[in-house]
Design an enzyme around this catalytic site. Structure first.
Site, PDB file in Angstrom:
ATOM      1  N   SER A 127       0.826  -1.202   0.000  1.00 19.62           N
ATOM      2  CA  SER A 127       0.000   0.000   0.000  1.00 19.62           C
ATOM      3  C   SER A 127       0.862   1.254   0.000  1.00 19.62           C
ATOM      4  O   SER A 127       1.971   1.261   0.554  1.00 19.62           O
ATOM      5  CB  SER A 127      -0.845  -0.041   1.274  1.00 19.62           C
ATOM      6  OG  SER A 127      -1.496   1.175   1.487  1.00 19.62           O
ATOM      7  N   TYR A 152      -2.224  -1.570  11.098  1.00 19.65           N
ATOM      8  CA  TYR A 152      -2.441  -2.055   9.736  1.00 19.65           C
ATOM      9  C   TYR A 152      -1.278  -1.635   8.832  1.00 19.65           C
ATOM     10  O   TYR A 152      -0.675  -2.453   8.134  1.00 19.65           O
ATOM     11  CB  TYR A 152      -3.769  -1.521   9.153  1.00 19.65           C
ATOM     12  CG  TYR A 152      -3.857  -1.751   7.657  1.00 19.65           C
ATOM     13  CD1 TYR A 152      -4.162  -3.005   7.147  1.00 19.65           C
ATOM     14  CD2 TYR A 152      -3.579  -0.727   6.746  1.00 19.65           C
ATOM     15  CE1 TYR A 152      -4.194  -3.233   5.771  1.00 19.65           C
ATOM     16  CE2 TYR A 152      -3.607  -0.940   5.376  1.00 19.65           C
ATOM     17  CZ  TYR A 152      -3.920  -2.194   4.903  1.00 19.65           C
ATOM     18  OH  TYR A 152      -3.933  -2.414   3.539  1.00 19.65           O
ATOM     19  N   LYS A 156       1.947  -3.887   6.724  1.00 23.07           N
ATOM     20  CA  LYS A 156       2.389  -3.844   5.316  1.00 23.07           C
ATOM     21  C   LYS A 156       3.911  -3.648   5.262  1.00 23.07           C
ATOM     22  O   LYS A 156       4.606  -4.274   4.461  1.00 23.07           O
ATOM     23  CB  LYS A 156       1.666  -2.730   4.554  1.00 23.07           C
ATOM     24  CG  LYS A 156       0.183  -2.994   4.331  1.00 23.07           C
ATOM     25  CD  LYS A 156      -0.059  -4.220   3.472  1.00 23.07           C
ATOM     26  CE  LYS A 156      -1.512  -4.644   3.436  1.00 23.07           C
ATOM     27  NZ  LYS A 156      -1.762  -5.964   2.882  1.00 23.07           N
ATOM     28  N   PHE A 221     -13.690  15.287   5.554  1.00 23.16           N
ATOM     29  CA  PHE A 221     -12.793  15.474   6.694  1.00 23.16           C
ATOM     30  C   PHE A 221     -11.743  16.554   6.422  1.00 23.16           C
ATOM     31  O   PHE A 221     -10.616  16.260   6.050  1.00 23.16           O
ATOM     32  CB  PHE A 221     -12.098  14.160   7.048  1.00 23.16           C
ATOM     33  CG  PHE A 221     -13.053  13.055   7.458  1.00 23.16           C
ATOM     34  CD1 PHE A 221     -14.084  13.298   8.346  1.00 23.16           C
ATOM     35  CD2 PHE A 221     -12.913  11.773   6.941  1.00 23.16           C
ATOM     36  CE1 PHE A 221     -14.960  12.289   8.732  1.00 23.16           C
ATOM     37  CE2 PHE A 221     -13.780  10.758   7.320  1.00 23.16           C
ATOM     38  CZ  PHE A 221     -14.808  11.016   8.216  1.00 23.16           C
ATOM     39  N   ARG A 234      -5.697  12.377  -3.086  1.00 21.08           N
ATOM     40  CA  ARG A 234      -5.307  10.977  -3.231  1.00 21.08           C
ATOM     41  C   ARG A 234      -5.198  10.633  -4.713  1.00 21.08           C
ATOM     42  O   ARG A 234      -5.696  11.363  -5.571  1.00 21.08           O
ATOM     43  CB  ARG A 234      -6.366  10.039  -2.621  1.00 21.08           C
ATOM     44  CG  ARG A 234      -6.598  10.198  -1.132  1.00 21.08           C
ATOM     45  CD  ARG A 234      -5.436   9.643  -0.331  1.00 21.08           C
ATOM     46  NE  ARG A 234      -5.680   9.741   1.098  1.00 21.08           N
ATOM     47  CZ  ARG A 234      -5.387  10.809   1.845  1.00 21.08           C
ATOM     48  NH1 ARG A 234      -4.846  11.875   1.299  1.00 21.08           N
ATOM     49  NH2 ARG A 234      -5.627  10.810   3.140  1.00 21.08           N
TER      50      ARG A 234
END
Ligand code: NAD
Ligand code: WQD
Length: 340
Positions: A127, A152, A156, A221, A234
């Site tokens: 990721s 998390y 990775k 947000f 993103r």
């Protein structure tokens, strides 16, 4: 003879789309999934698209003996694509041990078994989260890995290190690590897509559920970031484009197209899109309004990140083709199918 590939997590979101592309490329697919975050009906969707029902074994990849039996049963597995993992960032903060076990032991089990069953290579789902907030954008693969912001994210990074150490120790397999940016959308047939569990944490499922009326309004947000419109940026990548890269990576390992035993690729479009731009693209593409309000920043959010995908473009010959504008429409069509 068709080459046999094991796809862990193959009934999941990215896994199911990849199974379809592997089948289209002539691979025979064996799926293992414990159905902790997916449903066996996904197999019907895959079959409706490809005309081929993949072999499916309900199995937890933490179960090493179960995996051993699986490799004995399906002799001749040449490659693995390892999607199986827990992926909810927020949940990982509250249940770190679950995440470390599920995301690390599963990989260790597979790597342990690969030599005995002469599996040539493993594609691993990593990721862009490993980059944290990059110092230089667009981010390239040689950018430093930043301290993880969640268990998390840490899994990775640890997974990548495990693979790297195993390869450098001379274990007899290859690996391609794929760092996904933000996968979105669904298959254009709307036969398969993302199945969010409970209240979606990710932007696009929240947008589609709001547009269809399941949620009252979307919370954006933050609009005070250092970006042109103040919302976060993103690199949203179409899930079918992403799936296709896995087939190319598998071909590359099995056909020994590279001498390198380990390679890392960013999988993104190279285009940064803000939250507000994405909402706008959705409204334009679907003609459906998304009620939203601006709220405070979400803890742990990265301000802006998008990929430099040139390494994948040049070396793999892979490019993301689908636009965000078209991709959000596929997400919408999938939402409408789910809500029928
Ligand atoms: P998903 O939850 O839809 O798919 C994962 C699948 O793995 C599910 O079907 C789940 O039931 C299965 N699974 C989980 N633990 C298992 C276990 N121990 N044994 C067997 N099956 C198990 O998630 P996804 O979005 O398709 O993600 C696939 C991979 O890509 C994951 O490794 C994830 O961390 C990674 N990834 C996802 C994103 C994203 O935004 N979706 C981004 C970067 C990386
Ligand atoms: C995207 C943008 C939010 C929901 C996460 C993981 C990452 C990776 C992909 C696996 C952000 C904003 C979101 C909402 C919003 N997964 N947003 N309202 O945060 O980039 O990454 O998924 O590896 O590890 O952290 O994706 O879809 O959650 O958010 O405004 O209701 O949308 O703030 O800017 P993110 P996301």
């Amino acid at each position: 003879m068709k080459k046999k590939i094991l796809v862990t997590g193959g009934t999941g979101y990215i896994g199911s789309h990849t199974v379809v592309e592997l089948q289209a490329a002539g691979y025979e697919v064996v799926i293992v999934d414990n159905l902790s975050n997916s449903n066996e009906n996904v197999l019907d969707g895959i079959e409706n698209i490809s005309g081929i029902r993949p072999v499916f074994e309900k199995l937890d990849c933490n179960d090493k003996e179960g995996l051993y039996t699986l490799f004995q049963t399906y002799q001749g597995i040449q490659g693995i694509i390892h999607f199986a993992a827990s992926k909810a960032v927020g949940e990982s903060v509250h249940k770190p041990l679950l995440y470390y076990r599920n995301n690390i032991v599963t990989l260790l089990n597979l790597l342990d078994l690969m030599p005995e069953f002469q599996v040539k290579g493993i594609v691993f789902s990593s990721s862009c989260t490993v980059y944290g907030q990059p110092d230089i954008l667009p981010v390239t693969e040689d950018a430093p890995v930043k301290p993880a912001l969640s268990p998390y994210g840490n899994t990775k990074q640890i997974n990548e290190e495990i693979i790297r150490d195993a390869i450098y120790a001379g274990l007899p397999f290859k690996s391609i690590i794929l760092r996904y940016f933000n996968p979105i959308g669904a298959h254009p047939s709307a036969e398969i897509g993302e199945l969010p569990n409970g209240v979606p944490q990710n932007l696009v499922p929240f947008v589609t559920q709001t547009a269809i009326g399941i949620r009252k309004e979307l919370s954006v947000f933050g609009d005070d970031y250092d970006t042109p419109d103040g919302s976060c940026i993103r690199d949203y990548i179409n899930v079918v484009d992403l799936a296709k890269a896995h087939v190319i990576a598998m071909d590359r390992m099995l056909e020994d197209k590279s001498d390198k035993k380990l390679e890392v690729f960013n999988l993104g479009t190279g285009r940064g899109v803000s939250v507000l731009e994405l909402i706008n693209a959705f409204e334009k593409g679907t003609g459906v309004k998304v009620p939203y309000k601006i709220v405070g920043r979400r803890e742990g959010d990265i301000e802006k990140v998008w990929a430099n995908p040139e390494h994948a473009n040049k070396v793999l010959g892979w490019t993301a083709h689908e636009t965000v504008e078209d991709t959000v429409v596929t997400a919408w069509n999938w939402q409408k199918k789910l809500s029928k």
